[in-house]
Write an enzyme that holds these catalytic residues in place. Structure first.
Site, PDB file in Angstrom:
ATOM      1  CD  GLU A  98      -6.345   6.838  25.823  1.00 33.27           C
ATOM      2  OE1 GLU A  98      -5.627   5.825  25.734  1.00 33.27           O
ATOM      3  OE2 GLU A  98      -7.586   6.798  25.755  1.00 33.27           O
ATOM      4  NE  ARG A 150      -2.614   2.883  26.536  1.00 36.44           N
ATOM      5  CZ  ARG A 150      -3.466   2.413  25.601  1.00 36.44           C
ATOM      6  NH1 ARG A 150      -4.499   3.141  25.225  1.00 36.44           N
ATOM      7  NH2 ARG A 150      -3.281   1.247  25.044  1.00 36.44           N
ATOM      8  CB  THR A 194      -3.604   2.603  21.570  1.00 34.13           C
ATOM      9  OG1 THR A 194      -3.865   1.431  22.359  1.00 34.13           O
ATOM     10  CG2 THR A 194      -4.602   2.672  20.418  1.00 34.13           C
ATOM     11  CG  ASN A 293     -11.339  -8.219  25.648  1.00 38.15           C
ATOM     12  OD1 ASN A 293     -10.725  -7.170  25.696  1.00 38.15           O
ATOM     13  ND2 ASN A 293     -12.053  -8.572  24.587  1.00 38.15           N
ATOM     14  CG  ASP A 338     -13.920  -5.736  27.341  1.00 35.07           C
ATOM     15  OD1 ASP A 338     -12.820  -6.176  26.964  1.00 35.07           O
ATOM     16  OD2 ASP A 338     -14.272  -4.545  27.186  1.00 35.07           O
ATOM     17  CG  ASN A 426     -10.129   1.047  30.503  1.00 37.70           C
ATOM     18  OD1 ASN A 426      -9.163   0.952  29.756  1.00 37.70           O
ATOM     19  ND2 ASN A 426     -11.322   0.595  30.168  1.00 37.70           N
ATOM     20  CG  HIS A 644     -21.402   7.718  15.588  1.00 34.30           C
ATOM     21  ND1 HIS A 644     -20.952   9.009  15.406  1.00 34.30           N
ATOM     22  CD2 HIS A 644     -20.837   6.985  14.591  1.00 34.30           C
ATOM     23  CE1 HIS A 644     -20.167   9.056  14.327  1.00 34.30           C
ATOM     24  NE2 HIS A 644     -20.079   7.838  13.819  1.00 34.30           N
ATOM     25  CG  MET A 682     -18.187   7.775   8.492  1.00 28.51           C
ATOM     26  SD  MET A 682     -18.807   6.526   9.661  1.00 28.51           S
ATOM     27  CE  MET A 682     -20.044   5.719   8.631  1.00 28.51           C
TER      28      MET A 682
HETATM   29 CA    CA Z   1     -11.631  -5.000  25.323  1.00 29.53          CA
END
Ligand code: CA
Length: 707
Positions: A98, A150, A194, A293, A338, A426, A644, A682
């Site tokens: 990103e 990013r 991020t 949010n 959100d 977004n 998933h 995981m």
């Molecule tokens: Ca969110």
């Protein structure tokens, strides 16, 4: 490295018991139709190439105004067909890419997934150094939306990166050596970073994410030289009711605290994370940042349905030296869907009805395009840039005129609402072209069935959005599924912020979009999910040139000049929230290693086609389970869906329906309960699930696999 940020140019200036909801979405959205571009393109001559000194791209947003516009015009509508690959680099991760590269003094810096940093000779592509902060794999569990990053910030010979596990690190730009590293979050809580840091004079700004799991958001400023904390601004109240000894203390006490009522926020932290956008106006000396949010999403759960819940979904202006509050504008009071206001903030001076205004523009998730007066935060205009059903408009008082049925709550039914939690827009960066007065928005059309979780219980460290997720089970009927897919699209919209309407738009079949770059060459560059990197004409949106990257693109490009030659750079590498949750967003293609692609006129570099491994298959004959697939649906959607996919349809992270761990109870349990693959992200779910739960989830996935 002698670039000084004060030189920043400010020139431009039943699991199927309710398939009806999904079916409704499909038919509903089809009924709404899609506005098509009808305007005939204006024909304009290609601008003459003008000689420039080497032109950097000094920050992810291009400059402090974050317009993401390049004044370079050597590559233009008249010659773009000659654009070719100049050089490329393949990275060691196949997760989402990103980042927008930063180019300073002939060096291209970029980050990749897992917060790694690279420095290249910008003209030749020679790798100068790379740096791996060794983020622990299990941190991926805290990341709502992939292990992405990013971008970096570069100033005064230093490169700054925020890492997924919450560190801010300063590297020597010439060597990649660590100068300092500081922990910016409580690492016992599910914070992640991020977003790209920004530098204002001697301060490095960094926020964080985690509102889907439950944290209290804030923005921090660190001294660029030492890494010491300079100030911190919290976006939600302290649940203890005490001062934080932070820059936000005064405004929280005088204004913010009273906008919150009794509710889950006292446990969850309330959300309000500052996970992406910032912009700086040096003349006004204001730093602007966007706030996310709430946690949980449902206002009735979070705050008893009472109060605006400041500063959720707000743009906040502060003094960059001190963090002192100056003004705020809340896009979605009592946030419920959100609808973050973390989307890119763009500063520009534009004529509005004959008057030059210092504006701030944003296209937040809630679907309205805002033009604010950035001196005081007052509303100039707000108009929907995508289909919006939660509000009929924005009133003169700056507050949305809500549609009551859209505000789902703990006592009510499902509300089908546009935009979806992915937003009308977004994080994918937009671009502002002052010559044409257009903002190129990577927009998304998608409806979403919101329904409150009637028996919400806060789960520490887990997702705490408070939605009933069973209803997201996909319909069995292939026609209904196709209808759903067809009604969910991406768009590139050329938006006129003064006339408050689209001049042209292009539809993308995959809704999960890609960042945009406009240039003075009359070009708009954007990649897409199918794996094409495209140049459109800025005046009409015609597709003038494309390059087959062989891998989906979500990142925004950057443009720069080195040794007299103009380059366009973009990262390829599909991922992020849309790819993880919505299975059709990953085109028929496995996850592939990310690549940096750098283009120039008459570029003749070649690149090996991707080696695309075949999807694995397993034999389910004779495989049995004592689990309860009906219970498994609920458990799957509550615990597994976010990574998933709905109905175990996800293909971005390993497709569970073709995973060999499904073959036996023991192998499945070793991963899901005991965390055998924790280092890959995981983690074991023993805090949240027991043996029987896990076997029921296995039963549900087996049932899906056999369909
Ligand atoms: Ca969110």
């Amino acid at each position: 490295m002698n670039f000084n940020f004060s030189q920043w140019q400010y020139s431009r200036a039943s699991r199927f018991h309710r398939p009806v909801q999904w079916f409704l979405i499909a038919s509903f959205t089809v009924l709404l139709g899609c506005e098509q571009s009808t305007q005939a393109p204006e024909v304009i001559a290609a601008p003459d190439a003008v000689a420039h000194a080497d032109q950097p791209w000094p920050s992810v947003g291009g400059d402090a105004s974050e317009q993401r516009f390049s004044p370079l015009d050597k590559v233009n509508t008249g010659n773009v067909e000659r654009l070719g690959l100049a050089w490329s680099h393949e990275f060691d991760t196949s997760r989402g890419q990103e980042a927008t590269p930063v180019i300073v003094d002939g060096v291209l810096f970029t980050s990749t997934a897992w917060s790694k940093v690279y420095a290249f000779n910008a003209a030749s592509g020679e790798l100068k150094w790379s740096y791996d902060p060794e983020v622990p794999g299990e941190t991926a569990f805290n990341a709502c939306c992939d292990v992405v990053n990013r971008g970096v910030a570069v100033a005064d010979g230093r490169v700054f990166v925020g890492t997924l596990d919450g560190r801010l690190i300063a590297l020597e730009a010439s060597s990649g050596q660590v100068l300092w590293s500081t922990i910016t979050v409580d690492q016992d809580k599910p914070y992640t970073i991020t977003g790209a840091p920004r530098v204002v004079r001697d301060k490095v700004l960094i926020g964080n994410g985690g509102a889907e799991l439950g944290v209290r958001g804030y923005l921090s400023a660190y001294h660029a030289g030492s890494g010491e904390l300079a100030w911190r601004f919290y976006t939600t109240p302290n649940p203890d009711g005490l001062p934080d000894n932070a820059a936000s203390d005064e405004i929280l006490a005088s204004l913010v605290n009273e906008t919150w009522s009794e509710g889950e926020w006292k446990t969850s932290g309330g959300g309000g994370t500052v996970w992406d956008s910032m912009a700086w106006d040096p003349d006004l000396d204001l730093l602007y940042f966007g706030v996310g949010n709430g946690t949980p999403w449902d206002h009735t759960l979070r705050s008893g349905g009472q109060g605006d819940n400041l500063f959720l979904s707000s743009i906040v202006a502060v003094r960059p030296d001190t963090g002192e509050y100056v003004w705020h504008y809340q896009t979605t009071p009592g946030e419920n869907w959100d609808y973050t206001a973390t989307q890119q903030i763009v500063l520009a001076d534009i004529d509005v009805h004959g008057e030059s205004r210092k504006v701030l523009m944003q296209a937040p998730k809630n679907g309205f395009f805002y033009v604010l007066d950035r001196t005081d935060g007052s509303l100039i205009s707000a108009e929907n840039y995508v289909t919006v059903t939660w509000a009929s408009g924005i009133g003169e008082d700056g507050r949305p005129i809500e549609v009551p049925e859209a505000r789902y709550n703990v006592t009510g039914e499902v509300a089908l609402v546009l935009p979806s939690p992915f937003g009308g827009h977004n994080w994918h960066p937009m671009s502002y072209d002052a010559d044409r007065g257009l903002v190129y928005i990577p927009a998304m059309e998608m409806a979403f069935p919101y329904s409150s979780e009637k028996e919400f219980g806060y789960r520490e460290g887990q997702r705490n959005i408070g939605l009933e997720l069973d209803i997201l089970a996909l319909p069995d009927d292939p026609d209904a599924l196709q209808g759903l897919k067809d009604a969910t699209i991406g768009k590139l919209i050329a938006w006129d912020p003064v006339a408050r309407k689209a001049r042209w738009s292009v539809d993308h079949p995959h809704f999960w979009n890609a960042g945009v770059l406009a240039t003075a060459g009359g070009l708009v560059f954007q990649g897409n999910a199918e794996g094409d990197f495209v140049a459109y004409s800025a005046d009409g949106g015609e597709r003038l040139w494309e390059f087959e990257a062989g891998n989906g693109i979500i990142a925004a490009p950057a443009a720069f000049e080195a040794d007299g030659r103009q380059y366009i750079a973009v990262l390829a590498g599909y991922g992020g929230a849309g790819a993880m949750i919505v299975h059709w967003e990953l085109p028929d293609r496995p996850r592939l290693p990310g690549r940096l692609l750098v283009f120039a006129l008459d570029g003749e570099a070649t690149i090996d086609p991707y080696d695309t491994p075949k999807a694995s298959e397993i034999d389910l004959v004779g495989v049995t389970t004592a689990g309860d697939a009906v219970a498994g649906l609920s458990l799957f959607h509550d615990n597994c869906l976010a990574c998933h996919g709905a109905s175990a349809s996800g293909r971005y992270l390993p497709d569970l329906k073709t995973s060999s761990m499904l073959l036996t109870e023991e192998s499945f349990r070793s991963v899901v309960l005991d965390g055998a693959l924790a280092d890959r992200g995981m983690v074991g779910f023993s805090d949240y699930l027991d043996k029987q739960d896990v076997e029921s989830i296995r039963a549900y996935i087996l049932e899906q696999a056999r369909k």
